[in-house]
Design an enzyme around this catalytic site. Structure first.
Site, PDB file in Angstrom:
ATOM      1  N   LYS A   1      24.720  -6.212  -1.199  1.00 26.34           N
ATOM      2  CA  LYS A   1      26.183  -6.438  -1.208  1.00 26.34           C
ATOM      3  C   LYS A   1      26.838  -5.747  -0.026  1.00 26.34           C
ATOM      4  CE  LYS A   1      26.044  -6.094  -6.247  1.00 26.34           C
ATOM      5  NZ  LYS A   1      26.360  -5.131  -7.321  1.00 26.34           N
TER       6      LYS A   1
ATOM      7  N   HIS B   1       4.782   5.704  11.629  1.00 28.37           N
ATOM      8  CA  HIS B   1       4.279   5.608  10.261  1.00 28.37           C
ATOM      9  C   HIS B   1       3.317   6.798  10.078  1.00 28.37           C
ATOM     10  CE1 HIS B   1       3.172   4.038   6.475  1.00 28.37           C
ATOM     11  NE2 HIS B   1       2.768   2.826   6.794  1.00 28.37           N
TER      12      HIS B   1
ATOM     13  N   ARG C   1      11.226   3.721   3.865  1.00 33.98           N
ATOM     14  CA  ARG C   1      10.779   2.690   4.806  1.00 33.98           C
ATOM     15  C   ARG C   1      11.999   1.871   5.180  1.00 33.98           C
ATOM     16  NH1 ARG C   1       5.616  -1.240   4.654  1.00 33.98           N
ATOM     17  NH2 ARG C   1       4.720   0.755   5.280  1.00 33.98           N
TER      18      ARG C   1
ATOM     19  N   ARG D   1       0.807  -1.227   0.000  1.00 32.39           N
ATOM     20  CA  ARG D   1       0.000   0.000   0.000  1.00 32.39           C
ATOM     21  C   ARG D   1       0.838   1.275   0.000  1.00 32.39           C
ATOM     22  NH1 ARG D   1      -2.844  -4.071   1.891  1.00 32.39           N
ATOM     23  NH2 ARG D   1      -0.844  -4.584   2.792  1.00 32.39           N
ATOM     24  N   THR D   2       1.794   1.357   0.918  1.00 37.24           N
ATOM     25  CA  THR D   2       2.518   2.619   1.106  1.00 37.24           C
ATOM     26  C   THR D   2       3.362   2.939  -0.125  1.00 37.24           C
ATOM     27  OG1 THR D   2       2.608   2.045   3.449  1.00 37.24           O
ATOM     28  CG2 THR D   2       3.980   3.886   2.712  1.00 37.24           C
TER      29      THR D   2
HETATM   30  N1   CP Z   1      -0.341  -0.094   5.966  1.00 34.32           N
HETATM   31  C1   CP Z   1       0.867  -0.346   5.381  1.00 34.32           C
HETATM   32  O1   CP Z   1       1.879   0.269   5.716  1.00 34.32           O
HETATM   33  O2   CP Z   1       0.819  -1.297   4.418  1.00 34.32           O
HETATM   34  P1   CP Z   1       2.080  -1.760   3.536  1.00 34.32           P
HETATM   35  O3   CP Z   1       3.032  -2.458   4.457  1.00 34.32           O
HETATM   36  O4   CP Z   1       1.508  -2.656   2.481  1.00 34.32           O
HETATM   37  O5   CP Z   1       2.708  -0.531   2.954  1.00 34.32           O
END
Ligand code: CP
Length: 316
Positions: free
Chosen positions: A82, A134, A104, A54-55
């Protein structure tokens, strides 16, 4: 505002302004051409050291709808495998002219390191760091609650949000608690004692061990994923027992007020923290959360890179 690292970076006015901007930008999705020239000539790098559906996709869609150039970087298949460091990866992105880096990372604090190291000059947006934060998930959740329960207007004063599940490993729970408190909502965290973090008593929320006590007056119930991949210990006897004590099934959903909504950040463990019929019920806004993620991330990129004055200016 240059970086978005934590939900705490946003005071009430900044959070409401960003949500208002997202409302205006959401209207773009209804146009035949879903694109604005706002970030033409700017480069957004999606730097993902951890898996995401999603993100990552919604940040990519958001940047493209604002006409930015997008570079998607996944640690898998890159020179990170590596042994290349975060610093050298960042210097490479800087050499390529990144105006914003959406990161991320499995390590809590990695986005702060990137933002304050001097390795890159652009904006840094935290797309999830370890068990820490988040913030754009919290923003899209607030947007979804506001859209469902407050007609897209103002803050969330007086609304009651119950967040249930694996709080210990959840960056979503921390960012949501901070942002919802900023917006005036009352948050109750529900979890077994083993899945609550040390220091939770200092978070701006109430804490309960009983889901059944926290449903009757909730306006929104947000279920958290059981994060098996971060569990290196035994936190509950069995998944069946966890589901029986903390899962949201149809009987428990019936205890919620008629207007109350069901949320989940995804990905879901159907049959564990949420029953399939609840996830797919008309009271579930889980699909809308994903849709709203694009508008909110457009607003975040616009605010960090373009400088939002008002929502209508963003969508003009
Ligand atoms: N909600 C969320 O962060 O989903 P993803 O891990 O798929 O990005």
């Amino acid at each position: 505002m240059k970086h978005l690292l934590s939900a705490a970076d946003l005071d009430r006015d900044a959070a409401v302004a960003l949500l208002d901007t997202a409302v205006e930008l959401a209207a773009i999705a209804d146009r035949p051409v879903k694109k604005l020239p706002t970030l033409r000539g700017r480069t957004v790098v999606n730097l993902f050291f951890e898996d995401s559906t999603r993100t990552r996709i919604s940040f990519e869609a958001a940047a493209k709808r604002l006409s930015a150039d997008v570079i998607n970087f996944s640690a898998k298949g890159s020179s990170v495998s590596k042994g290349e460091s975060l610093k050298d990866t960042a210097l490479t992105l800087e050499a390529m002219g990144a105006d914003a880096v959406v990161i991320r990372h499995g390590s809590s604090g990695a986005p702060h390191r990137l933002a304050h190291s001097g390795w890159i000059r652009g904006s840094v947006l935290n797309a999830g760091d370890g068990t820490h934060e988040h913030p754009t998930q919290a923003l899209l959740d607030a947007f979804t609650i506001r859209r469902a329960l407050a007609d897209d207007v103002g803050d969330l004063a007086g609304l009651k949000v119950t967040i249930v599940g694996d709080v210990l490993h959840s960056r979503v729970a921390r960012s949501n608690t901070i942002l919802l408190d900023t917006l005036g909502a009352e948050v109750t965290l529900v979890a077994p004692p083993t899945l609550l973090p040390v220091g939770v008593e200092n978070w701006p929320c109430m804490v309960s061990y009983s889901i059944d006590d926290a449903l009757a007056d909730a306006d929104a119930v947000m279920m958290l994923r059981v994060q098996r991949e971060r569990m290196h210990d035994s936190f509950f006897p069995t998944e069946r027992e966890y589901s029986r004590r903390y899962g949201l099934d149809a009987d428990r959903m019936a205890m919620m007020p008629d207007h109350a909504i069901v949320m989940h950040p995804g990905p879901m463990n159907r049959g564990v923290e949420i029953a399939a019929d609840v996830a797919d019920s008309p009271r579930s806004v889980i699909v809308q959360q994903v849709t709203n993620g694009v508008s909110v991330r457009m607003a975040a990129l616009y605010t960090m890179l373009g400088g939002a004055q008002s929502g209508s200016e963003a969508a003009a």
